[in-house]
Motif scaffolding. Structure first.
Motif, short mmCIF file in Angstrom:
data_model
loop_
_atom_site.label_atom_id
_atom_site.label_comp_id
_atom_site.label_asym_id
_atom_site.label_seq_id
_atom_site.Cartn_x
_atom_site.Cartn_y
_atom_site.Cartn_z
N TYR A 101 0.82 -1.22 0.00
CA TYR A 101 0.00 0.00 0.00
C TYR A 101 0.85 1.27 0.00
CZ TYR A 101 -4.36 -2.54 0.70
OH TYR A 101 -5.46 -3.35 0.52
N PHE B 176 -17.64 12.82 5.81
CA PHE B 176 -18.55 11.75 5.37
C PHE B 176 -19.72 11.58 6.33
CE2 PHE B 176 -14.54 10.96 3.35
CZ PHE B 176 -14.90 10.57 2.08
N PHE C 158 -15.27 17.42 -3.29
CA PHE C 158 -14.01 17.49 -2.56
C PHE C 158 -13.17 18.71 -2.90
CE2 PHE C 158 -14.85 12.83 -2.50
CZ PHE C 158 -15.18 12.78 -1.16
N ALA D 29 -10.37 7.44 -5.07
CA ALA D 29 -11.16 6.35 -4.47
C ALA D 29 -12.62 6.41 -4.88
CB ALA D 29 -11.05 6.40 -2.95
N THR E 149 -17.32 3.79 -8.24
CA THR E 149 -18.77 3.94 -8.49
C THR E 149 -19.08 3.76 -9.96
OG1 THR E 149 -18.17 6.17 -7.83
CG2 THR E 149 -20.05 5.25 -6.77
N PHE F 89 -17.31 -3.55 0.17
CA PHE F 89 -16.66 -2.34 0.69
C PHE F 89 -15.62 -2.71 1.75
CE2 PHE F 89 -20.84 -0.90 -0.78
CZ PHE F 89 -20.49 0.18 -1.57
N SER F 90 -15.23 -3.97 1.82
CA SER F 90 -14.35 -4.50 2.85
C SER F 90 -15.02 -4.37 4.21
CB SER F 90 -13.00 -3.79 2.82
OG SER F 90 -12.15 -4.36 3.79
N CYS G 16 -14.39 0.73 3.52
CA CYS G 16 -14.54 1.93 2.69
C CYS G 16 -15.15 3.08 3.49
CB CYS G 16 -15.45 1.58 1.51
SG CYS G 16 -15.76 2.99 0.45
N GLY H 157 -16.11 5.80 2.09
CA GLY H 157 -17.11 6.47 1.25
C GLY H 157 -18.32 5.60 0.95
N LEU I 182 -21.68 7.44 0.82
CA LEU I 182 -21.72 8.33 -0.34
C LEU I 182 -21.93 7.51 -1.61
CD1 LEU I 182 -21.29 11.12 -1.65
CD2 LEU I 182 -18.84 10.65 -1.66
N ALA I 183 -21.18 6.38 -1.69
CA ALA I 183 -21.29 5.54 -2.88
C ALA I 183 -22.72 5.01 -3.03
CB ALA I 183 -20.31 4.37 -2.78
C1 HEM Z 1 -19.10 1.28 -5.28
C2 HEM Z 1 -18.21 2.10 -4.84
C3 HEM Z 1 -17.08 1.74 -3.91
C4 HEM Z 1 -16.55 0.52 -3.61
C5 HEM Z 1 -16.99 -0.85 -4.10
C6 HEM Z 1 -15.46 0.75 -2.68
C7 HEM Z 1 -14.69 -0.24 -2.12
C8 HEM Z 1 -13.67 -0.02 -1.21
C9 HEM Z 1 -12.88 -1.05 -0.61
C10 HEM Z 1 -13.01 -2.53 -0.89
C11 HEM Z 1 -11.99 -0.46 0.22
C12 HEM Z 1 -10.91 -1.15 1.05
C13 HEM Z 1 -9.62 -1.09 0.31
C14 HEM Z 1 -8.47 -1.79 0.99
O1 HEM Z 1 -8.61 -2.28 2.10
O2 HEM Z 1 -7.43 -1.81 0.38
C15 HEM Z 1 -12.22 0.96 0.16
C16 HEM Z 1 -11.52 1.89 0.87
C17 HEM Z 1 -11.74 3.25 0.79
N1 HEM Z 1 -12.71 3.88 0.06
FE1 HEM Z 1 -14.09 3.01 -1.14
N2 HEM Z 1 -15.36 2.11 -2.48
C18 HEM Z 1 -16.32 2.73 -3.19
C19 HEM Z 1 -16.57 4.10 -3.27
C20 HEM Z 1 -15.87 5.04 -2.54
C21 HEM Z 1 -16.14 6.45 -2.56
C22 HEM Z 1 -17.27 7.12 -3.35
C23 HEM Z 1 -15.25 7.04 -1.74
C24 HEM Z 1 -15.14 8.49 -1.42
C25 HEM Z 1 -14.57 9.34 -2.04
C26 HEM Z 1 -14.39 6.01 -1.19
C27 HEM Z 1 -13.35 6.22 -0.31
C28 HEM Z 1 -12.59 5.22 0.25
C29 HEM Z 1 -11.51 5.47 1.19
C30 HEM Z 1 -11.04 6.83 1.70
C31 HEM Z 1 -10.98 4.23 1.54
C32 HEM Z 1 -9.81 3.95 2.49
C33 HEM Z 1 -10.37 3.71 3.87
C34 HEM Z 1 -9.34 3.43 4.93
O3 HEM Z 1 -8.30 2.81 4.64
O4 HEM Z 1 -9.61 3.79 6.07
N3 HEM Z 1 -14.81 4.81 -1.69
N4 HEM Z 1 -13.26 1.21 -0.72
#
Ligand code: HEM
Length: 970
Positions: free
Chosen positions: A104, A134, A183, A300, A305, A434-435, A441, A443, A446-447
């Protein structure tokens, strides 16, 4: 070469071979992981996964390995992949000791952002800081932005009716514009332009560039030296994104400062950053860290989305029966072109369609890599030494056949109704698009809002079908951490870069002047859009004349945004049976299908004024005033020659004036600021206009049934007369002429009589003769109060009493005591609030009449009672009504719902969930409660504070300021 040199080389060569052999033997036979199944190459070299990753095949390859080897597979010398439900808890639950894997760190420019931070403490502090952006309130603010951009997307689609459209490209533009606006405070305008924005290209390059840098650092250094423009573009991806973020960030600060009251997410991040300084645990982010972080969020929030939407629509296109089911569900719930999220959040079919798409086509489908903590851990019965990279991939967990029978079939039915067919717990555990846990996640909400609002709006507007060239093969997934349909031209596939699929030459090939070899059998994956809207598709000619703001979308972004925001938050939804006036008038107008320039202008002015107050957008007042300036002469002209007016003109003018009155309320308090002053409106009295129109209608048109607008404007003037103790004109007294009937007519009659009673009381002087009159008033008020209670028995449903968990000190914000009432519907709560307030007026009338009786008898030397029993009873009754009103407030504001778990004491929700139109329901009752002198001081002051707060929420400066100035006394 001398013998010595060649022998030395041979020795070195043999030694290297021996070391290599030793490594292979150690990895194959001596490693604690050696017993785990997996491909031979993966066991001996980490390049196995690096290469399949580079080819975009990592996730599907690992899925194949699990199908072949089982739930635990060794995919690298020190890397293992799992699929059992119990492992989800072990690795991804809250409080897990596992950190993100070193990979990462390579995925962003330094300093690391939320996505890449590995240290658990540092990450937790950053996450706390960003979570402001958020929160529910932030999402509420984001909703109109999403709505406006979805409208833009629909406008683009209208132009392409019946043609094949590349939905992936359009969804990418949509989601990029959304996150840009949220943002960075500025849209990328990707939906407006013909050319795809550069930012998308930089994003594509970023993963490739950082990926090569991590996996092949030496190769990367060589590539850096190549002068080819394309290579340099690829390498520059991450820096260009950072530079863009930097510029947008500093532009933003230059325009709005660091302590702006704007409500977009960047302000919230900057604000949280400032807060961070006060908290030892939270580091303050540097400007660079902040703009890189914002870049991370954009990253992200874009492809995740857009890919989900693409696959979701592809599945809907293949399953028209699900389009019909979903459309039916949506139409039963909403008639809005862009439905509000609150109406969509709990729709079962929509939920099922979204979940099933996230299950079968997760946007982040691959391994979420974690490192085992110090001392190692036993996972699924196998010991993993410290530092082993362990992971699960939702692409595989969500295809578990026990949890999701027939896993490769897209079947939303599996989410509807109780699960009988499979282990529901197992499914719950393994569904993780979304894990889960602390790195889930940020977001997600929002998603979900984006996915649901976009899906619902498009489905209500269009039919979707698969274009002839689109095949299942073309929609196969490839992934570089994030998924994407494989549909690339042969040239781009060979170059392992994303392809826009343009025909006959894709954009990438055009730019790099390569021959674009069309990919057969995997052509690009456009979905064909067929519009249901017959005007848009040209099947029916649009009516002539200006289009109403209620149905059309003005071209200006500010107007559109303001109008969408106003309609979504400040006008209550239609069909809820709520008693408030303006919303009912707007809905009545909307459903009449008529259009009027007056109404359009008035709505625009009002929406811009509200937008200005709510969003602190300094560009809005000038626009609002200019619209208002155009409106005033039109309204004056209407009023100067009433004789020619038709019913529809009366309705339109009344509604426009109603809105103008509110507009003044919103702008009030800002008018002293010369820059925002709007000279014309200051001399304008909307009340006289309303009266003139109602009178005209009464004299000339009341042979026709009263329209909803007529009825509601008259109701407003009765309420206002009650509040201001102002007599009603005789022609206004008979509610039946203005459309009141049944129980509403009974209620109306009581109010009209109360107005007259209070006016008589106000005129009474204190002398012996007036004591007699005061006694009569007291008796009549008593009769009216009794009649009102009888009416309530028939018209209102009861409430349920609850005792809530309260803060240490009461009264507090929105909570007067620990007792709160819940109602079956919001409409009953709002009607009860009006009932309590009207009873308070009647009891207070009795109190004041009784005071006059007592004063007169004292003056005549007859009295001398220390404690007057009727006054004591009045006091008790008034207190009971005031308490009931106070206990109704949390429910009306949407802060409280009866507890689902019996015996559990509920707590109030956060203020974030209050919508302005909820607050609007309470303005009249609270104005009464905070104006009546007979209400005890402490409670009145609480009502007054609440009212000021309601004024703030509804953006009504009159309510906010007149209360502060204590102008009303009853
Ligand atoms: C369908 C839409 C989305 C899916 C399927 C999704 C999925 C995920 C997944 C699986 C992770 C974990 C990644 C990891 O552990 O390496 C993650 C992390 C994250 N996502 Fe999303 N995401 C989506 C939309 C969004 C949106 C719209 C945002 C906002 C801008 C966002 C912001 C983030 C952030 C900031 C993290 C890191 C969280 C952390 O490490 O604390 N995501 N997302």
């Amino acid at each position: 070469m001398s013998l010595d040199t060649s022998s030395a080389l041979i020795v070195v060569g043999l030694s290297l071979l021996a070391i290599g052999l030793w490594i292979v033997i150690a990895r194959l036979f001596l490693s604690p992981l050696s017993r785990l199944p997996g491909p031979f190459l993966a066991k001996i070299s980490s390049y196995y996964v690096i290469l399949i990753d580079a080819a975009g095949n990592r996730t599907r390859t690992i899925h194949g390995l699990h199908q072949r080897y089982g739930t635990v597979v060794r995919i690298g010398p020190k890397e293992v992949s799992f699929t059992s439900p119990s492992v989800v808890k072990e690795i991804y639950s809250q409080g897990t000791p596992y950190m993100k894997a070193p990979w990462y760190e390579s995925m962003s420019l330094p300093p690391a952002g939320i996505f890449s931070l590995r240290d658990r403490k540092e990450h937790a502090a950053r996450r706390r800081m960003l979570s402001h952006a958020f929160s529910q309130a932030a999402l509420n603010d984001a909703e109109p932005t999403i709505g406006v951009l979805v409208l833009k997307l629909i406008e683009r689609l209208e132009k392409a009716d019946g043609q094949a459209v590349d939905m992936l490209q359009l969804f990418r533009r949509l989601s990029l514009d959304i996150v840009g606006q949220l943002f960075l405070g500025q849209s990328f305008e990707a939906l407006d332009s013909e050319e795809p924005p550069k930012f998308l290209e930089w994003m594509d390059n970023m993963f490739i560039s950082l990926g090569i840098q991590y996996a092949f650092p030496a190769v990367y250094r060589l590539i850096e030296l190549l002068p080819a423009q394309q290579v340099q573009d690829m390498i520059a991806g991450p820096t260009r994104i950072a530079e863009y973020g930097k510029k947008a960030y500093f532009d933003y600060i230059a325009e709005h400062g660091r302590q702006s009251k704007r409500r977009d997410l960047l302000t919230k991040i900057i604000g949280a950053n400032a807060e961070g300084g006060k908290d030892d645990e939270q580091a303050v982010l540097s400007d660079r860290a902040t703009y890189l972080e914002v870049g991370n969020l954009i990253f992200a929030g874009t492809d995740t989305t857009s890919t989900t939407l693409t696959y979701l629509f592809w599945e809907l296109a293949k399953h028209p029966e699900w389009q019909d089911r979903l459309r039916k569900e949506l139409k039963a719930r909403t008639s809005d072109a862009i439905p509000r999220y609150v109406d969509l959040a709990d729709l079962p079919v929509l939920d099922a369609v979204v979940n099933e798409s996230l299950r079968l086509h997760p946007a982040a489908p691959g391994s979420l890599l974690r490192s085992t903590p110090a001392g190692g851990r036993t996972i699924d019965g196998h010991f993993m030494p410290e530092g082993t990279v362990v992971s699960m991939q939702c692409y595989t967990t969500q295809r578990d056949p026990d949890a999701f029978p027939e896993p490769e079939t897209w079947n939303p039915d599996r989410w509807l109704g109780p699960r009988k067919d499979a282990d529901a717990e197992r499914a719950k555990e393994l569904f993780m698009p979304f894990s889960k846990g602390p790195r889930a996640c940020l977001g997600q909400n929002l998603a979900m809002m984006e996915l649901k609002v976009t899906t619902a709006s498009l489905l209500l507007h269009s039919r979707i079908s698969v274009a002839p060239g689109t095949t299942d093969g073309g929609m196969e997934m490839m992934d570089h951490f994030l998924a994407l349909p494989i549909a690339a031209c042969q040239t781009c596939k060979l170059r392992r870069i994303k392809c826009d699929g343009g025909k006959p030459t894709c954009e990438r090939c055009a730019k790099s002047r390569r021959i674009c070899i069309e990919s057969t059998p995997f052509p690009q994956a456009p979905l064909q859009i067929h519009l249901e809207n017959q005007y848009a598709s040209g099947k029916i000619k649009r009516p002539r004349g200006p289009r109403s703001n209620l149905t059309s979308r003005p071209s200006s972004d500010l107007h559109t945004r303001a109008l969408a925001y106003y309609q979504q938050y400040h006008l209550q939804p239609d069909g809820e049976g709520l008693p408030a006036g303006l919303s009912c008038c707007v809905h009545a107008w909307k459903s009449s299908g008529r259009s009027s320039e007056l109404v359009d202008l008035a709505l625009s002015a009002m929406a811009l004024a509200v937008w200005f107050r709510a969003q602190q957008d300094s560009t809005a007042p000038a626009e609002a005033c200019s619209v208002y300036d155009r409106l005033i002469p039109l309204v004056k002209q209407r009023l100067s020659d009433l004789s020619t007016l038709q019913q529809r003109d009366v309705d339109a003018t009344l509604l426009a004036i109603f809105l103008m009155g509110r507009y003044e309320g919103v702008m009030h308090g800002w008018s002293s600021n010369a820059q925002h002053a709007c000279p014309l409106w200051q001399g304008w009295s909307h009340h006289d206009g309303v009266m003139a129109l109602l009178k005209f209608w009464y004299d000339n048109l009341s042979h026709e049934p009263a329209t909803a607008i007529i009825k509601h404007t008259r109701r407003g003037s009765v309420r206002s007369s009650l509040l201001r103790t102002r007599p009603l004109q005789s022609w206004l007294i008979n509610g039946e002429r203005f459309g009141e009937q049944g129980l509403d007519l009974e209620d109306d009659l009581i109010r009209v009589r109360t107005v007259s009673l209070r006016c008589t009381l106000a005129k009474l002087s204190t002398n012996e003769r007036s004591a007699e009159q005061a006694e009569k008033i007291d008796l009549e008020a008593q009769d009216l109060d009794k009649a009102l209670q009888d009416w309530a028995d028939k018209a209102l449903s009861g409430y349920h009493i609850h005792s809530v968990v309260a803060p240490d000190t009461l009264p507090s914000k929105h909570l007067y005591s620990t007792t709160v009432y819940s109602y079956d519907t919001l409409a009953s709560a709002a009607r009860c609030a009006q009932y309590f307030a009207t009873r308070m007026i009647l009891i207070s009338t009795r109190t004041q009449a009784r005071e006059k009786v007592l004063a007169a008898t004292r003056d005549a030397g007859i009295g001398g009672l220390l404690c007057d029993r009727p006054q004591m009873e009045n006091k008790v009754a008034l207190k009971a009504m005031a308490n009931s009103l106070a206990s109704t407030l949390p429910f009306c504001l949407g802060l409280f719902e009866a507890a689902q778990v019996p015996g559990c004491r509920p707590a109030l929700r956060s203020n974030d969930s209050i919508r302005p139109w909820h607050a609007g329901l309470l303005v009249w009752p609270l104005t009464i409660a905070s104006s009546l002198r007979s209400v005890d001081d402490k409670q009145r002051s609480w009502f007054r504070t609440e009212l000021t707060e309601l004024g703030r929420m509804t953006a009504d400066g009159f309510v906010q300021d007149t209360q502060a100035a204590q102008l009303l006394k009853m």
